[in-house]
Every structure is written in structure tokens, then in C-alpha cells.
Design an enzyme around this catalytic site. Structure first.
Site, PDB file in Angstrom:
ATOM      1  N   GLY A   1      18.194 -12.507  -8.304  1.00  0.00           N
ATOM      2  CA  GLY A   1      18.388 -11.083  -8.555  1.00  0.00           C
ATOM      3  C   GLY A   1      17.232 -10.409  -9.251  1.00  0.00           C
ATOM      4  N   ALA A   2      16.029 -10.890  -9.012  1.00  0.00           N
ATOM      5  CA  ALA A   2      14.855 -10.355  -9.727  1.00  0.00           C
ATOM      6  C   ALA A   2      14.197  -9.192  -8.996  1.00  0.00           C
ATOM      7  CB  ALA A   2      13.840 -11.470  -9.965  1.00  0.00           C
TER       8      ALA A   2
ATOM      9  N   TYR B 150      35.425  -9.805 -14.169  1.00  0.00           N
ATOM     10  CA  TYR B 150      34.049  -9.943 -14.653  1.00  0.00           C
ATOM     11  C   TYR B 150      34.022 -10.803 -15.912  1.00  0.00           C
ATOM     12  CZ  TYR B 150      29.453  -8.673 -16.498  1.00  0.00           C
ATOM     13  OH  TYR B 150      28.174  -8.714 -16.991  1.00  0.00           O
TER      14      TYR B 150
ATOM     15  N   THR C 141      15.404  -6.265  -9.155  1.00  0.00           N
ATOM     16  CA  THR C 141      15.724  -5.065  -9.924  1.00  0.00           C
ATOM     17  C   THR C 141      16.151  -5.435 -11.341  1.00  0.00           C
ATOM     18  OG1 THR C 141      17.069  -3.033  -9.893  1.00  0.00           O
ATOM     19  CG2 THR C 141      18.152  -5.063  -9.234  1.00  0.00           C
ATOM     20  N   GLY C 142      16.220  -4.445 -12.210  1.00  0.00           N
ATOM     21  CA  GLY C 142      16.825  -4.610 -13.527  1.00  0.00           C
ATOM     22  C   GLY C 142      16.188  -5.647 -14.429  1.00  0.00           C
ATOM     23  N   ILE C 143      17.045  -6.357 -15.151  1.00  0.00           N
ATOM     24  CA  ILE C 143      16.604  -7.363 -16.114  1.00  0.00           C
ATOM     25  C   ILE C 143      15.793  -8.458 -15.432  1.00  0.00           C
ATOM     26  CG2 ILE C 143      17.393  -9.117 -17.758  1.00  0.00           C
ATOM     27  CD1 ILE C 143      19.921  -7.381 -18.134  1.00  0.00           C
TER      28      ILE C 143
END
EC number: 1.1.1.300
Length: 316
Positions: free
Chosen positions: A46-47, A200, A49-51
């Protein structure tokens, strides 16, 4: 009524005017290590976007060969191009990885293992949040399937390479939301009762239990594992909930930036002398307390075994 409205408007105005100071106060810890990692190989899910993107940027800046593992390859390539230009590191690569599909996870691992003889840092960063009830390609509830089972399988498939590259680290992104989580073994797929917020929380608790059990089983191998709460960060993870998107925009001046949110992941990936704290939970670059459910050895062991059964793997 008019007086109350004026008072509320004045309060909100003052709040927003002081937002920069408030945000600075809640910015949290900073990764202070100056460690450089040229030649090290890193995989971050998940790199794009975001953190995850900011984590990839900093590790690339420190010389690592970084694999951006994400579902949307076009967004991944855009992020990689930006990072390469920013860091002057050409070794930022993009590979397709859909954590909601075990075939995609296996395909990613197979390709990576064929390409790379080393893996020093695995950061299980990707995640979904507040999704309406849905299932992954393999029939798992989406939060549990993506946030926990997807990363569980990926770690399993890459573990031997991590061991061969020791010292190596696994960093799992969890959340303070684990406090509302409970591993309901009789209803892991949320078919009897479903609430997206609790789903979650359950998945983030699973991340902590996985980290704890993984660290225990890896003792003596040179591979260590850490769980991370990045803080409340202005990112795209709320995209599945209109209400959360609205709230995130409203309160965005008070949240951490993605760069600030990446600091604890970087700390656990890079900081020296963390080996004795393998299996622990970190927030703001320091060890933090976890709920009693996250410390339950029997639950951790059972979740491990059930996860293996669901994925059809044997992981002793």
C-alpha cells in the site's frame, strides 16, 4: 439561539486559528536514527499513497531498494516516479499486489522471490477501513481478509527470504482501534452481526496478536516483528466511508500529516537495539500499552492456527 450560534462560530474560528499549534502538539514522535541502508531490500504494501508512500520515500532516501506493492499499479508508478525524482534513488519499483485475493498475493511473492535474493524489511502497511459489508475474492470478510489474512499469507510466503537476510524486520500497522476489537471465533466473517467500525477494530486486534505470536515463533532466527499505531492521520484510508471522509476533512487541520504518520513505522524499521522489544506495540516512536485482549497468549495461538486453516497453509 442567535447567541449560541455566534458563540459556536467564534469557538470554531478560534479553534481553526490555533490549529497549527494544536497539530504541532499532537504531531507525535519522530524517527531520530540516522541509519543509512544502501543495498537493503524493502517491501511495503500500500505504498502508492498515504503513510506507506512517505515510508517508502524516506527508506529510498536512505538508500534502500524499495518495492511498492499495491493494487493500483498506475498509482504505484506515479508514486514511484515522484519518489525517484525526490530522492535521486532509481531503485524504487512497483509490483502488483491485491491483498483481497490470495492468488494475487501468491503471484506477487513468486515474482519477488524470483527477482530478489534478499529481503531485509517487510512493512505490512496497506489496509481498509469502515467498509460496508463485503467479502474478498476468497470469501473472507473484507477487513479481516485484507488487514489480517492478506498480510499473514504474504509474511508466510516471504519469511524464508527474511530469515536468509537476517537481521531482518517485519513491521505490521495496527491501530489504537484494537481497543474496541474482539476476536469472535464463532463469527470471524461477520455474518451474524456486522458493524464496519468494529470489524476494523477486530482486524487491528488481529494484527497485534499476529505480531505477538510471530515474534515468539521467530526467536533466535534474527527476524524480529513490531506492531505500530501511526496516529490519526489525514490519508485515503477513510475513502470507503462518506461520514468519515466528511469528518476527516472537517478536522484535518488537527490530524497528523502522512509524513508524521510514517515516523513510527520508520522507527521500527530502522532504530537500533530494538531486538529485545520484538512483538511489542509502538506509537509515537515508543513502546505503548495494549489491551488485555491483545496480550492473550491462547487467543494469539488460536488465531494463528485458524488463519492457517482458512488459508490452507502449514506454518509451524
Amino acid at each position: 439561539m442567535l447567541f449560541i450560534l455566534v458563540l459556536l462560530t467564534s469557538f470554531l474560528s478560534i479553534l481553526y486559528l490555533t490549529a497549527p499549534s494544536i497539530r504541532k502538539f499532537f504531531a507525535g514522535g519522530v524517527c531520530t536514527t540516522n541509519v543509512q541502508i544502501p543495498g537493503k531490500v524493502v517491501v511495503i504494501t500500500g505504498a502508492n499513497t498515504g503513510i506507506g508512500k512517505e515510508t517508502a520515500r524516506e527508506l529510498a532516501r536512505r538508500g534502500a531498494r524499495v518495492y511498492i506493492a499495491c493494487r493500483d499499479v498506475l498509482k504505484g508508478e506515479s508514486a514511484a516516479s515522484e519518489i525517484r525524482a525526490d530522492t535521486k534513488n532509481s531503485q524504487v519499483l512497483v509490483r502488483k499486489l491485491d491483498l483481497s485475493d490470495t492468488k494475487s498475493i501468491r503471484a506477487f511473492a513468486e515474482r519477488f522471490l524470483a527477482e530478489e535474493k534478499k529481503l531485509h524489511i517487510l512493512i505490512n502497511n496497506a489496509g481498509v477501513m469502515m467498509c460496508p459489508y463485503s467479502k474478498t475474492t476468497d470469501g473472507f470478510e473484507t477487513h479481516f481478509g485484507v488487514n489480517h489474512l492478506g498480510h499473514f499469507l504474504l509474511t508466510y510466503l516471504l519469511l524464508e527470504r527474511l530469515k536468509e537476510s537476517a537481521p531482518a524486520r517485519v513491521v505490521n500497522l495496527s491501530s489504537i482501534a484494537h481497543l474496541i476489537g474482539k476476536i469472535r471465533f464463532h463469527d470471524l466473517q461477520g455474518q451474524k452481526r456486522y458493524c464496519s467500525a468494529f470489524a476494523y477494530g477486530h482486524s487491528k486486534l488481529a494484527n497485534l496478536l499476529f505480531t505477538r505470536e510471530l515474534a515468539k515463533r521467530l526467536q533466535g532466527t534474527g527476524v524480529t516483528a513490531y506492531a505500530v499505531h501511526p496516529g490519526v492521520v489525514l490519508s485515503e484510508i477513510t475513502r470507503n466511508s462518506y461520514l468519515l471522509c466528511l469528518l476527516w476533512r472537517l478536522f484535518s487541520p488537527f490530524f497528523k500529516s502522512t509524513s508524521q504518520g510514517a515516523q513510527t513505522s520508520l522507527h521500527c524499521a530502522l532504530a537500533e537495539d530494538l531486538e529485545p522489544l520484538s512483538g511489542k506495540y509502538f506509537s509515537d516512536c515508543k513502546r505503548m500499552w495494549v489491551s488485555s485482549r491483545a496480550r492473550n497468549k491462547k487467543t494469539a495461538e488460536r488465531l494463528w492456527n485458524v488463519s492457517c486453516e482458512l488459508l490452507g497453509i502449514q506454518w509451524e
